[in-house]
Design a protein around this motif. Sequence first.
Motif, PDB file in Angstrom:
ATOM      1  N   HIS A 182       0.854  -1.184   0.000  1.00 59.25           N
ATOM      2  CA  HIS A 182       0.000   0.000   0.000  1.00 59.25           C
ATOM      3  C   HIS A 182       0.892   1.237   0.000  1.00 59.25           C
ATOM      4  O   HIS A 182       1.785   1.387   0.843  1.00 59.25           O
ATOM      5  CB  HIS A 182      -0.899   0.020   1.224  1.00 59.25           C
ATOM      6  N   VAL A 183       0.635   2.131  -0.959  1.00 61.04           N
ATOM      7  CA  VAL A 183       1.381   3.382  -1.055  1.00 61.04           C
ATOM      8  C   VAL A 183       0.419   4.521  -0.754  1.00 61.04           C
ATOM      9  O   VAL A 183      -0.615   4.652  -1.412  1.00 61.04           O
ATOM     10  CB  VAL A 183       1.999   3.562  -2.450  1.00 61.04           C
ATOM     11  N   PRO A 184       0.710   5.352   0.247  1.00 60.37           N
ATOM     12  CA  PRO A 184      -0.197   6.457   0.579  1.00 60.37           C
ATOM     13  C   PRO A 184      -0.373   7.422  -0.589  1.00 60.37           C
ATOM     14  O   PRO A 184       0.460   7.499  -1.495  1.00 60.37           O
ATOM     15  CB  PRO A 184       0.493   7.145   1.764  1.00 60.37           C
ATOM     16  N   THR A 185      -1.450   8.166  -0.540  1.00 60.94           N
ATOM     17  CA  THR A 185      -1.749   9.119  -1.599  1.00 60.94           C
ATOM     18  C   THR A 185      -0.653  10.165  -1.740  1.00 60.94           C
ATOM     19  O   THR A 185      -0.335  10.587  -2.848  1.00 60.94           O
ATOM     20  CB  THR A 185      -3.098   9.803  -1.294  1.00 60.94           C
ATOM     21  N   ASN A 186      -0.065  10.578  -0.628  1.00 58.01           N
ATOM     22  CA  ASN A 186       0.921  11.654  -0.668  1.00 58.01           C
ATOM     23  C   ASN A 186       2.343  11.157  -0.909  1.00 58.01           C
ATOM     24  O   ASN A 186       3.297  11.901  -0.743  1.00 58.01           O
ATOM     25  CB  ASN A 186       0.883  12.444   0.645  1.00 58.01           C
ATOM     26  N   VAL A 187       2.497   9.877  -1.302  1.00 58.44           N
ATOM     27  CA  VAL A 187       3.827   9.317  -1.578  1.00 58.44           C
ATOM     28  C   VAL A 187       3.875   8.907  -3.053  1.00 58.44           C
ATOM     29  O   VAL A 187       2.981   8.207  -3.543  1.00 58.44           O
ATOM     30  CB  VAL A 187       4.126   8.113  -0.665  1.00 58.44           C
ATOM     31  N   TYR A 188       4.906   9.305  -3.749  1.00 56.45           N
ATOM     32  CA  TYR A 188       5.092   8.985  -5.167  1.00 56.45           C
ATOM     33  C   TYR A 188       5.761   7.618  -5.270  1.00 56.45           C
ATOM     34  O   TYR A 188       6.894   7.443  -4.842  1.00 56.45           O
ATOM     35  CB  TYR A 188       5.942  10.059  -5.835  1.00 56.45           C
ATOM     36  N   ASP A 189       5.023   6.641  -5.815  1.00 52.93           N
ATOM     37  CA  ASP A 189       5.529   5.269  -5.792  1.00 52.93           C
ATOM     38  C   ASP A 189       6.640   5.008  -6.801  1.00 52.93           C
ATOM     39  O   ASP A 189       7.189   3.909  -6.830  1.00 52.93           O
ATOM     40  CB  ASP A 189       4.384   4.267  -5.993  1.00 52.93           C
ATOM     41  N   LYS A 190       6.974   5.985  -7.637  1.00 56.27           N
ATOM     42  CA  LYS A 190       8.080   5.821  -8.580  1.00 56.27           C
ATOM     43  C   LYS A 190       9.350   6.529  -8.116  1.00 56.27           C
ATOM     44  O   LYS A 190      10.369   6.500  -8.813  1.00 56.27           O
ATOM     45  CB  LYS A 190       7.686   6.351  -9.959  1.00 56.27           C
ATOM     46  N   ALA A 191       9.282   7.167  -6.968  1.00 53.44           N
ATOM     47  CA  ALA A 191      10.476   7.823  -6.435  1.00 53.44           C
ATOM     48  C   ALA A 191      11.552   6.770  -6.174  1.00 53.44           C
ATOM     49  O   ALA A 191      11.244   5.661  -5.721  1.00 53.44           O
ATOM     50  CB  ALA A 191      10.136   8.569  -5.149  1.00 53.44           C
ATOM     51  N   LEU A 230       3.519   0.514   2.896  1.00 55.44           N
ATOM     52  CA  LEU A 230       3.285  -0.589   3.827  1.00 55.44           C
ATOM     53  C   LEU A 230       3.229  -1.886   3.038  1.00 55.44           C
ATOM     54  O   LEU A 230       2.481  -1.994   2.062  1.00 55.44           O
ATOM     55  CB  LEU A 230       1.962  -0.388   4.569  1.00 55.44           C
ATOM     56  N   ARG A 231       4.032  -2.859   3.449  1.00 54.18           N
ATOM     57  CA  ARG A 231       3.942  -4.197   2.861  1.00 54.18           C
ATOM     58  C   ARG A 231       3.265  -5.094   3.897  1.00 54.18           C
ATOM     59  O   ARG A 231       3.739  -5.208   5.025  1.00 54.18           O
ATOM     60  CB  ARG A 231       5.327  -4.743   2.507  1.00 54.18           C
ATOM     61  N   ASP A 246      -7.824   8.031   0.072  1.00 58.12           N
ATOM     62  CA  ASP A 246      -7.127   7.055   0.904  1.00 58.12           C
ATOM     63  C   ASP A 246      -6.166   7.820   1.812  1.00 58.12           C
ATOM     64  O   ASP A 246      -5.163   8.362   1.360  1.00 58.12           O
ATOM     65  CB  ASP A 246      -6.373   6.074   0.006  1.00 58.12           C
ATOM     66  N   LEU A 247      -6.463   7.861   3.095  1.00 58.12           N
ATOM     67  CA  LEU A 247      -5.678   8.654   4.037  1.00 58.12           C
ATOM     68  C   LEU A 247      -4.691   7.834   4.845  1.00 58.12           C
ATOM     69  O   LEU A 247      -3.962   8.379   5.662  1.00 58.12           O
ATOM     70  CB  LEU A 247      -6.617   9.376   5.008  1.00 58.12           C
ATOM     71  N   TYR A 248      -4.683   6.528   4.660  1.00 58.34           N
ATOM     72  CA  TYR A 248      -3.859   5.700   5.522  1.00 58.34           C
ATOM     73  C   TYR A 248      -2.373   5.931   5.262  1.00 58.34           C
ATOM     74  O   TYR A 248      -1.909   5.924   4.127  1.00 58.34           O
ATOM     75  CB  TYR A 248      -4.185   4.223   5.316  1.00 58.34           C
ATOM     76  N   ASP A 249      -1.635   6.126   6.343  1.00 56.23           N
ATOM     77  CA  ASP A 249      -0.179   6.255   6.289  1.00 56.23           C
ATOM     78  C   ASP A 249       0.368   5.496   7.487  1.00 56.23           C
ATOM     79  O   ASP A 249       0.098   5.854   8.641  1.00 56.23           O
ATOM     80  CB  ASP A 249       0.244   7.718   6.342  1.00 56.23           C
ATOM     81  N   ALA A 250       1.114   4.430   7.232  1.00 53.13           N
ATOM     82  CA  ALA A 250       1.605   3.575   8.319  1.00 53.13           C
ATOM     83  C   ALA A 250       2.466   4.354   9.302  1.00 53.13           C
ATOM     84  O   ALA A 250       2.520   4.012  10.488  1.00 53.13           O
ATOM     85  CB  ALA A 250       2.405   2.414   7.729  1.00 53.13           C
ATOM     86  N   VAL A1102      -4.749  15.184  -2.992  1.00 54.92           N
ATOM     87  CA  VAL A1102      -4.082  15.595  -1.762  1.00 54.92           C
ATOM     88  C   VAL A1102      -4.881  16.684  -1.047  1.00 54.92           C
ATOM     89  O   VAL A1102      -5.072  16.641   0.160  1.00 54.92           O
ATOM     90  CB  VAL A1102      -2.651  16.079  -2.049  1.00 54.92           C
ATOM     91  N   LEU A1103      -5.365  17.652  -1.814  1.00 58.17           N
ATOM     92  CA  LEU A1103      -6.197  18.663  -1.172  1.00 58.17           C
ATOM     93  C   LEU A1103      -7.484  18.058  -0.649  1.00 58.17           C
ATOM     94  O   LEU A1103      -8.005  18.459   0.392  1.00 58.17           O
ATOM     95  CB  LEU A1103      -6.513  19.798  -2.152  1.00 58.17           C
ATOM     96  N   ALA A1104      -7.996  17.078  -1.362  1.00 61.38           N
ATOM     97  CA  ALA A1104      -9.225  16.423  -0.893  1.00 61.38           C
ATOM     98  C   ALA A1104      -9.017  15.781   0.456  1.00 61.38           C
ATOM     99  O   ALA A1104      -9.934  15.667   1.262  1.00 61.38           O
ATOM    100  CB  ALA A1104      -9.690  15.384  -1.908  1.00 61.38           C
ATOM    101  N   GLU A1105      -7.780  15.347   0.707  1.00 63.13           N
ATOM    102  CA  GLU A1105      -7.471  14.734   1.998  1.00 63.13           C
ATOM    103  C   GLU A1105      -7.803  15.677   3.135  1.00 63.13           C
ATOM    104  O   GLU A1105      -8.301  15.280   4.176  1.00 63.13           O
ATOM    105  CB  GLU A1105      -6.000  14.368   2.021  1.00 63.13           C
ATOM    106  N   TYR A1106      -7.556  16.965   2.918  1.00 60.42           N
ATOM    107  CA  TYR A1106      -7.820  17.931   3.966  1.00 60.42           C
ATOM    108  C   TYR A1106      -9.234  18.504   3.879  1.00 60.42           C
ATOM    109  O   TYR A1106      -9.854  18.811   4.871  1.00 60.42           O
ATOM    110  CB  TYR A1106      -6.794  19.072   3.902  1.00 60.42           C
TER     111      TYR A1106
END
Length: 1295
Positions: A182-191, A230-231, A246-250, A1102-1106
């Motif tokens: 699981h990759v949080p919305t605010n994390v770029y999974d290609k970084a 999160l794995r 999706d707001l989850y951040d481990a 991301v803005l929707a998160e807030y």
Amino acid sequence: MRHKMRWWWSLPLVHHRTTFFLTFLMLFPALMAVFTQENEINMPHQEVEFWAKKIGNHIYHLSNAFSQYADIKTNFENSEAKLQENDGLQLVKEMATDVTNMMKFKVEAVKRIMNVAEEASLDKEYKQDEEVEYYNAKRLNKFYPPEHKLKGELREGFKRLTLTENSHFDGIAVNENHSSVHVPTNVYDKAPDVINAIRWSGRLDRTFKSNYELDPTLSWQYFGSSTGFLRQYPASSWVMDEKDPDLYDARLRSWYIEAANSPKDMIILLDVSGSMTGLRREIAKHVVLNILETLNENDFVNVFNFSVETLELVPCFRDTLVQANLENLGEFKKALNYGETKDIANFTQALTQAFELLHRYNKSGQGSQCNQAIMVVTDGAPYNFEEIFAKYNWPHLQVRMFTYLIGREETKVRDLNWMACANKGYFVHVTTLAEVREQVLKYIPVMARPLVMYQSSHPHVWTGVYADIAGRRGAPGLREGYRLMTSVSVPVFDRKKTSVRTANLLGVAGTDVPIREIEKLVPPYKLGVNGYSFMVNSNGYVLYHPDLRPVHEEANAEFQDILKPNYNSVDFAEVELTDHEPGPRSNHSELLALRRDLIEQRGGEAVLDVKIHMDGMKRVVQRKQRYFTQKIGGTPFSLGIAMPEGYGKYKVHGQIELSRVIQDPRGAKAMDHFSTGNWTLHPDWVYCEYKYDQNRVDQSPEDLMKDFLSRAQKPHWKWRSTRTRPPPEPAMNQAQCDKDLVQSLLFDASVTNVYASSNRNMEDQLEGKNSVRHYFGMTTAFVATRSGLTRWIDLTRANPMDDAAQNNHSGEPHFMKMHNKAIDEVWYKRAVDYYEEDNEAYVYSVPFDAATRNPDDVLVTATRAIFIEENSYRKAPAAVVGVTIKHSKFVEYFKNETYKCPSYPSRDSNCKKAKTCESKSLDCYLLDDNGFIIASENDDDTGKFFGTLEGTIMESLVQSEVYKRVRIFDYQAVCLDTRLEPSIASILATPLQWIRWMANWMMGNIFWMLVKTHLYTLWDPNQAWAYTHTERDIQYPDLEEPPQDVFDYKEPSLEEPRSVDLPEYLADDGTEEVLPEVAAPDDIPRSFDYDNATEGSGEEDVLAEYEDVLGEIYYDIDGMHPDGKVPPDYDPPYGEEDGDFPSIELAYINKTHPRPCDKEVYLYKLQNHKLQQEGAYKPVKGKLSNCHTNGCGRPFSVQKVISTNLILVAVNNLCPCESRKVDIEPVEVDYNETMHCNRLLLQHFRKRPSTCYNYHPDEHEIKLCGGAGALGLPSLALLVLLTLVHIFNNLSFGS
């Protein structure tokens, strides 16, 4: 004189006087009825006594006959059932040992994950063009819809993975061969750093799988990376709501934060000077909110607003640090919604006050006694205040400084960066709301540096209780039920050797431990009826307890089944209510002593007089209980058990040895004991389970028992008892069973096997009683036992023509299938408790909502306990028998008896002249032992509390000591407030508002220009000056509540004073540089391009998160929008600058808001001994005198119904007395401001975690303290440039 006599006796006057006299004689009886009605109307006290005896005798003998009480009791007495003494201390030790072993295996599994993760991270470096294969939990098994040209095909970017529903994981579809990411919305999974960590963490799959095979009781296993993903194992699809992001951040979960950080004392300094307005103010608020999200119950915190003065955000928390539990954090969050920004920022006073408070706590032994930190949230500092740090923090550097620069001002970077770097902290620059969370989380690895640098030590951490609420694994049905959990986790370190000294935290490995798995090892049948277990952590908070009520159950549908705000910080002293409480939250010394023993993990014993509420806090029991405690090794938890004094001292021991039954071919088979009637087993108890075959079809306890008993008949069968350690060679098709429970079940089944299995046999048994049964409405006879067995027979089947047989037309499940938890059922518990009051009595009850149900569906339940007794002191409950009766038939019988006079055989005309319940002047009720109406002449009264109808009579019954009033406090209550929310509707109030708005806007921008250009330094270079800005009273909903948990740390080692070198530090890229000339940070995220953002890029929603979830943010820099929210496609006229558009004064709308509170309620308990005179029940005669303005009264009569828990109440209703309502609905305890503050500041004894990592001698070699930028433009050029930009923006907005 003679003349006067003639006048009196004159003929006309005699006529008038006669008329008056006759009229008076006619009215005299009515007047006498009003003022002396008791002389005229005699209460039928003797009749009431007669009715009560007759009703009691009749229903007692019927209930005994149909429940077969005598047969079952005789079977128990004639069997080999014996009484054994309950050794509480030995019992709790055995249970604690089992739990300790189970917890130990979870820790071992997590440490295997940790070891493999640290080894895997040393693999070859990731190459940019390397393709990394993994299963993205948010991109699984999604296909094109039928209307698409590629219908049925896998969507682009998604993968196919076979998922199978697994009961062990709450029915979620999983794949046991793989893990998912699981990759949080605010994390770029290609970084690069993210994809590299995903790549090497793929090696964990093999470890996950082997752990699960070794211990199939393992729940979810996971690795949370410091990069954000999160794995988790097993792999599952992440279910997301289309309406919510999706707001989850481990990294914000308690298991991650507590493993990564030792406990800390923290002071947050929030700049509220006049320059902190508009978007800056909103960003600063969210920085504080996100910092608070990272705290847990082992941390201590306070928040200060500072401008000219430094004041506590919450006035109650004056000059102190408070525990970061959910209630205190809620106070901070609520207070952030109020206040104003004005004046100038006095950094000197703020920093001095913060250092002095932290130093006082460090020296006094208060707080966490580990890490200390100051978090400064501001839009700039005039200089670096080196003299303050030299005075308070150098050379030991006990307090870390973390600075958060708000806004786009690059000129403000230098001094704030220096503060952090010079004090073992970190500096970040926050420019947008979208990057708040990511920037706040950067302080966690810095706090973890001492722990990481020691390398060899990996302390495991146990969290407090929390609800698994589908956020992390997307389990469906967020409100349908919560699974209470605790977690164990360990930090994972980066062991790479680099040329530049670093201390990188790779992440945290952990696993969940459902509370349900702990409770399995503390089986309730060993504690007996009304006995229970509980677990407490080092802060005194309960992990589980029968009175822990984490879910809100108010009638308000909006909040039905929602987690309570403080569900995971419920103190042990809040769930155990002593019987000597003079007021709310009074500290009972014996209870606090027991609580201290639990926290200090001392094994012990205590006896308390307690009040226990049941049945939805509508009934109360007072009894003496004995408590036993024992520690859970390797954890901060203690296990406790409570057993009633008296019958709880002993237990019935009776078993049938299964091996003997199998070996005796001539004897009865095991299943023969279940041959008659219907039967069920306790649905939550573990009789047998297949631990090593998770793919078996889910079976009911009854089916599992049948399967086990059939397998037991086969050759070479042997016991495989439940255990905490898996066997060396687990058998996939072998059930593991609780031997004692199963053999006790077989014994109970044999002695209760009394119900006939056919209609013919039933008719034979009921011969001569059938008409009585039909008349009285008996529907079911049942028995429930100590082993969790419930068996019953439908009496209506003996006569299919009986209209009671048609009791299933409502479609509801059978009564006994809904109430099949044996000793955990309220009717079972009440029957056992009432045995002490009257050992021959049946306990009657009806549903509280009976008046709202179909009358044909309402049943009266009557239960009676069966005790095995050796003498008056040695006795223990073995079972409870009972019957269900159609309420309509019960009331019919009640009326028929109370409408007759004892002197007459039937209701003839002469009887009607007497006073019976048929008279309109008399109201009759049957009340149970808690004051609820079982039967009355009005069906709408059924199930209601008597005081709601006859409050004055109920108070009189209390004064007459018929009932005792018991005060109960609810410290887990939730109050629903109506608060005012802003509405845009008021913009139409008056056109003159626009003139005021424009004036405010112009003045605001003039002051904004002064601040932007640093012209304020011409007045005072030591302080930041700005205009006064009063904040609107806009409410911001609380952020998602974080679980608060426990953590282990070790005490800091005392070293000799250390010197600190300040000249050189490293930027984030590791290059050495001189501090005064700093370069712009590359790692500070800028505004995302939302129009071109791609899913999974880290920029989506991301803005929707807030906006949608974290808070309804009102952007006061850009005007207001409908509903006070910024629409997704809104384009701010200033981009994301800090200018201020005039604020709109908002109207207010009502919005219901739940908050934690204390409530109290008075419950009632019948006092049987007060109704007895010389060993016999006598009527209680009473009268409400002068209860009306005309002086009349209301007499009443009360009589105990023999062999029941009921009383018969007859009330005369001729006098229209004013009766007030006596309710049993809890009401909020009214605390004044002082009492409220005292309650918040009350800190019971707690035990600090045993380990602390706050210092490493080589930490000064790490120079990474946050990036900063150097300014190359001179001040004059900067002034001109900012002026031009501001003018251009204003022109653009005007166009």
